[in-house]
Design an enzyme around this catalytic site. Sequence first.
Site, PDB file in Angstrom:
ATOM      1  N   ASP A 134      -6.891   4.158  -4.652  1.00 36.94           N
ATOM      2  CA  ASP A 134      -7.592   3.987  -3.371  1.00 36.94           C
ATOM      3  C   ASP A 134      -8.271   5.345  -3.155  1.00 36.94           C
ATOM      4  OD1 ASP A 134      -7.639   1.981  -0.891  1.00 36.94           O
ATOM      5  OD2 ASP A 134      -7.443   3.960  -0.030  1.00 36.94           O
TER       6      ASP A 134
ATOM      7  N   LYS B 144       0.865  -1.186   0.000  1.00 33.35           N
ATOM      8  CA  LYS B 144       0.000   0.000   0.000  1.00 33.35           C
ATOM      9  C   LYS B 144       0.896   1.228   0.000  1.00 33.35           C
ATOM     10  CE  LYS B 144      -4.482   0.793   0.169  1.00 33.35           C
ATOM     11  NZ  LYS B 144      -5.591  -0.090  -0.214  1.00 33.35           N
TER      12      LYS B 144
HETATM   13  O1  2IT Z   1      -8.086  -1.568  -0.911  1.00 32.11           O
HETATM   14  C1  2IT Z   1      -7.965  -2.082  -2.029  1.00 32.11           C
HETATM   15  O2  2IT Z   1      -8.080  -3.291  -2.203  1.00 32.11           O
HETATM   16  C2  2IT Z   1      -7.695  -1.190  -3.158  1.00 32.11           C
HETATM   17  N1  2IT Z   1      -7.603   0.010  -2.974  1.00 32.11           N
HETATM   18  C3  2IT Z   1      -7.497  -1.750  -4.530  1.00 32.11           C
HETATM   19  C4  2IT Z   1      -6.083  -2.180  -4.711  1.00 32.11           C
HETATM   20  C5  2IT Z   1      -5.723  -2.620  -6.100  1.00 32.11           C
HETATM   21  O3  2IT Z   1      -4.544  -2.952  -6.269  1.00 32.11           O
HETATM   22  O4  2IT Z   1      -6.566  -2.651  -6.991  1.00 32.11           O
END
Ligand code: 2IT
Length: 445
Positions: A165, A125
Site C-alpha cells: 500500500d 490491512k
Molecule cells: O488498497 C488496496 O486494495 C491495496 N493496497 C492492495 C491490497 C492487496 O492485497 O493487493
Amino acid sequence: MYEINSFMAELEKKNPAQPEFIQATREVVESVIDVVNNNPVYLKNKILDRITEPDRVITFKVEWEDDHGEIQVNRGYRVQFNNAIGPYKGGLRFHESVTLGTLKFLGFEQTFKNSLTTLPMGGGKGGSDFSPKGKSDAEILRFCRSFMTELQKYIGPDTDVPAGDIGVGAREIGFLYGQYKRIRDENTGVLTGKGLTFGGSLVRPEATGYGTMYFAKNMLEAHGDTFEGKRIALSGFGNVCWGAAVKATQLGAKVVTISGPDGYILDENGINTPEKWAFMLQLRSSNNDVVKPYAQKFGAVFVPKKKPWEVPVDMAFPCAIQNEMNLEDAKTLVKNGVKYVIETSNMGCTAEAATYFIDNKIPFAPGKAANAGGVAVSGLEMSQNAQHLSWRAEEVDEKLKHIMASIHASCVKEGTEKDGYINYVKGANIAGFKKVADAMCLLGY
Ligand code: 2IT
C-alpha cells in the site's frame, strides 16, 4: 430494526478517536440500512453489529537500528477485519500518518472491495507509523526484517495474505518476503506484489491504475461517452498514479496533473510519454516525496503547496491518500465543469465532497469499486502461487478487465436510482455488503 443515528452513536462510543473508521462505517451503513431493515435474516443475525467489528486487531513493537547506530521504535499493526468469504487480504501501509483508526477504516473498506472483485478474499490491512521517506535502503531493510519477524506469526497463504500500500512497494515486499522465507523456510503465496523472479504476477504493478481506468471506461460507456479528448487531473505520483497515467493515455485521454506533498505539476503537453512515466517512478524511488523536479526536467508548471483540483478538467482521480479532496475542492471542480470523479485512493474524498458530487448528479465512483483492480490481481497472484504456475500478461490483463466490468455492473445493478442516476457509492456498498453478510449468516456465529 436499525436506526442510523443511534447505531452510529453506539459505534462511535465503542471506537473513540477513530474519525476515519467512523466516516467509512457511516457511509456503508447509510447505503445498506434499508436493505438490512427489510431482511429478517440480516436483522436476526445482528449483521450491522457484527460486520462493523473487526475479527482481530494485532499490534506489536518494531525495533530497528538506524544508520547512526541508534535504536528506533515503531508500532506495527495487522487488522484482520473479516474472513467470511476468504483469507484476510489487504495491503500494508508504511506512513507517518498511520494509526489504528486508519488501518481499521482501510480493513473495513477492504472487506467490501474484496467482495466486489468476485474472488474469495476476506478483508484485512496492516502497517506501521514508520515512513520510508528519507531512509536508506539499509534502514528500510532492517525495519522490514523486524516487522516481519513479528508479523509472520499471524499470516499464511490460507490465513492472511498482506501486500503493498502507501510506502510499501516492490523493495519493501522483497525485504518482507525474504525475512518470512528465512524464518519459515517456505515459498508460498503469503504476500502478493512479489517480484517476478520469486512468485509475483505480471501486471500486478500496473493493476490498480489500469483497473481504475478500465472501470472509468465502463463508466463513460454507461453515460454514452468515451475517453477521447478528455482532460484528466491525477493526484499523487506513486505506483497507482503511474499506472493510471499510462492507461489513461493509451485509452485516448490527456493527463495534465500529478502531485506530491510539495505541490502539483501542470503539464499542458500531457504526462504521456514513457520518459515522463519512467521519471515518475524515479521520483518515487528517490525517497524524497517531491514532484518539483518533474517541472524542471520537462518544462512544466510547478504550483507549490497546492492541490491539483483547481485545474479545469473533465475527469478527476484522487490517487494519493484518504480525504485528499474536500468540499471546497469538490465545489471548484464542479464549477469548472468536471464530468466524472473517480476515487483511486481509498476514501480519497471527505464525506462532504462525496455528497456534493452525488447531490450535483456527477457520476462519482468510490475507491472500493474503482481501485479494486490492485487487490483483484493480488487474488490472481494467489491463484497462480497455489497452482505453482505463472500466467501470461495478456491472460492477467484480460481477467482484470472482466473483473472491473463485473464490479461496474454490480454498481449499476444496486445503485441505479429512479431518475436513472447511477449512485456508485450506494451500488458498491450494497453489492459488496450482501455477499459478506450472506456468508456470515450461513456460517453462524
Ligand atoms: O488498497 C488496496 O486494495 C491495496 N493496497 C492492495 C491490497 C492487496 O492485497 O493487493
